[in-house]
Design an enzyme around this catalytic site. Structure first.
Site, PDB file in Angstrom:
ATOM      1  N   SER A 134       0.853  -1.184   0.000  1.00  0.00           N
ATOM      2  CA  SER A 134       0.000   0.000   0.000  1.00  0.00           C
ATOM      3  C   SER A 134       0.888   1.234   0.000  1.00  0.00           C
ATOM      4  CB  SER A 134      -0.910   0.007   1.222  1.00  0.00           C
ATOM      5  OG  SER A 134      -0.136   0.322   2.363  1.00  0.00           O
ATOM      6  N   LYS A 135       0.233   2.374  -0.005  1.00  0.00           N
ATOM      7  CA  LYS A 135       0.942   3.669  -0.025  1.00  0.00           C
ATOM      8  C   LYS A 135       2.024   3.774   1.061  1.00  0.00           C
ATOM      9  CE  LYS A 135      -0.207   6.790  -3.127  1.00  0.00           C
ATOM     10  NZ  LYS A 135       0.874   6.500  -4.051  1.00  0.00           N
TER      11      LYS A 135
END
Ligand code: GLU
Length: 493
Positions: free
Chosen positions: A256-257
């Site tokens: 994820s980010k």
């Protein structure tokens, strides 16, 4: 060779194309190419609140940058279009109507309150089945139609046959996956607002488009038994499924980010080469033979197979991606490296301007020393910067000066180097002649070779990490090299 293999990549334009989606696209593309099949790009834009045209354009751009050409889809067309779900609503309506007519689907009028009450009751009596209680399943067609005619809101539900039994998915990656018949719900295929659900629209599309293999992330595995129900209701052949594992970050959590850049365009903008990026992503969950890491695009496109996809989650390792990128840069010819990477980077860094002209041999010689020191394209300008400086503009790195020049005896080293270099004729100023002139100095000065060369390097290049000295000095030219040594003399002790 063309075959009947038809695969699709079906992104939802609710965001940019991210690493996981790009890998799914690569696998579909490579599988189609390796089998002489057809690769279809379809835009799953049925979620109107989150889908945007801008995201679609970003996805198309990313696909092009990745070099994943599609045979059917947006902008290229094809016989099975349109290729955006919002343009196919009539087809979903027609398919749903047919299912209702055939008794494979039915309208349901239960309110959300009713559904919630039924669920609560099922929970209270510890019923193993807590899904839709099939209240409207046996309404007569006439009664259902009459209620629709009065304007009562309704959804359309699929009718799972009472005797269906367990659903077994023969997944090309996971093997047989069994879903308990008891978990099969008469799920909604059309909402009360007249829009189809993902599980319905996708299957109508896949069936109508003749998709033979569905290769997608295993976050969709749990949707698959429902989708199989739709295929069966439509009396369409069920494709082969291949659900590919998640991609994890170094900490073992879903990528994820938090783990850094996740969208394809961030990698493009950071200067990664498309070929290297595709190669790296292809290896996240697939292998050619368990050991080969550098797999050019044409090999991927001819050798890709589903049976070498791993069941286990893959870990995204930015360092390996960087390594791969450097491998691809190093494998380029000097001329290609100069044209595609070095000159554009020099331009971007302001080291050369539009009118830059140089002898081809000079550019190639520069490329030959810059290339092995370039891991990311932007490195090229940093490595080449001293060559484009002059004795006046060269920047001296403080640490390098402290370590290599500002030391006792270094003044004498520069004096001796200047004299030896001045003796090389201007028209014989080659790497070999320069190295030859500097070679005897350590002995003559009774100093370590490393110390002597380091002093000259800092004097001419301003730092200690520049490319090989003889080659760099040859590119700089004799007069400027001597002028740099003169300037550096003031820094030496
Ligand atoms: N639009 C879906 C997604 O982006 C496609 C899933 C599928 O391949 O069926 O996740």
């Amino acid at each position: 060779m063309t075959s009947s293999v038809r695969v699709r990549f079906a992104p939802s334009p609710t965001g940019k194309l991210h690493i996981g989606g790009a890998r799914t696209a690569i696998y579909n593309w490579a599988f189609a190419r390796a089998n002489g099949g057809t690769f279809i790009l379809r835009i799953d834009d049925t979620d109107p609140t989150r889908s945007t045209d801008e995201n679609t354009q970003i996805i198309l751009r990313a696909m092009r940058w990745l070099g994943l050409d599609w045979d059917e889809g947006p902008e290229v067309g094809g016989d099975f279009g349109p290729y955006a779900q919002t343009e196919r609503l009539d087809m979903y309506k027609e398919a749903a109507q047919k299912l209702w007519d055939a008794g494979r689907a039915y309208p349901c009028f239960c309110t959300t309150e009713q559904l919630a009450a039924d669920r609560a009751a099922a929970q209270a009596r510890k019923d193993p089945f807590q899904g839709y209680q099939r209240r409207c399943r046996d309404l007569s067609r006439e009664e259902a139609q009459a209620r629709i005619d009065t304007g009562e809101p309704y959804v359309l539900r699929i009718k799972v046959p009472a005797d269906r039994g367990d659903v077994v998915i023969h997944d090309a990656v996971h093997g047989d996956v069994v879903f308990d018949a008891k978990e099969l719900d008469d799920f909604v295929i059309f909402r009360s607002d007249g829009t189809p659900t993902y599980n319905f629209a996708t299957v109508v599309d896949d069936a109508m488009m003749g998709i033979t293999h569905v290769i997608r992330g295993d976050d969709h595995l749990s949707n698959t038994p429902r989708q199989v129900m739709v295929y069966e209701a439509l009396e369409a052949p069920v494709p082969t499924f291949a659900h590919i594992s998640m991609i994890l970050g170094a900490d073992g959590k879903k990528l994820s980010k938090r783990h850094g850049a996740t969208s394809v365009e961030e990698y493009r903008d950071a200067g990664y080469l498309s070929d290297a990026f595709v190669n790296y992503l292809a290896l996240l969950g697939w292998s050619l033979d368990g050991e080969t890491t550098v797999i050019p695009r044409d090999v991927l496109a001819s050798q890709f197979s589903l049976d070498r996809i791993s069941k286990n989650p893959a870990t995204f390792d930015p360092k390996k991606l960087d390594w791969m990128n450097a491998e691809y840069i190093n494998a380029m010819s000097d001329a290609n490296f100069a044209d595609q990477i070095m000159l554009p980077q020099l331009h971007e860094a302001g080291l050369i301007d539009d009118g830059f002209e140089a002898d081809e041999a000079w550019v190639d010689a520069l490329a030959a020393i810059v290339k092995p020191r370039t891991k990311m394209p932007a490195d090229a300008a940093v490595v080449a910067a001293p060559v484009f400086a002059t004795a006046q503009t060269l920047e001296y790195d403080e640490k390098s000066v402290a370590k290599g020049l500002a030391k006792d005896g270094m003044g004498a080293v520069l004096d001796a180097a200047r004299e030896a270099l001045d003796a090389v004729a201007g028209d014989a100023w080659t790497p070999e002649a320069i190295d030859g002139a500097l070679e005897p100095l350590p002995d003559a000065l009774d100093a370590k070779k490393r110390i002597v060369f380091q002093a000259v390097r800092v004097a001419v290049c301003g730092n200690m990490v520049s490319p090989p000295l003889g080659e760099t000095m040859a590119l700089v030219g004799k007069d400027d090299c001597l002028a740099r040594i003169d300037r550096a003399r003031a820094l030496a002790l």
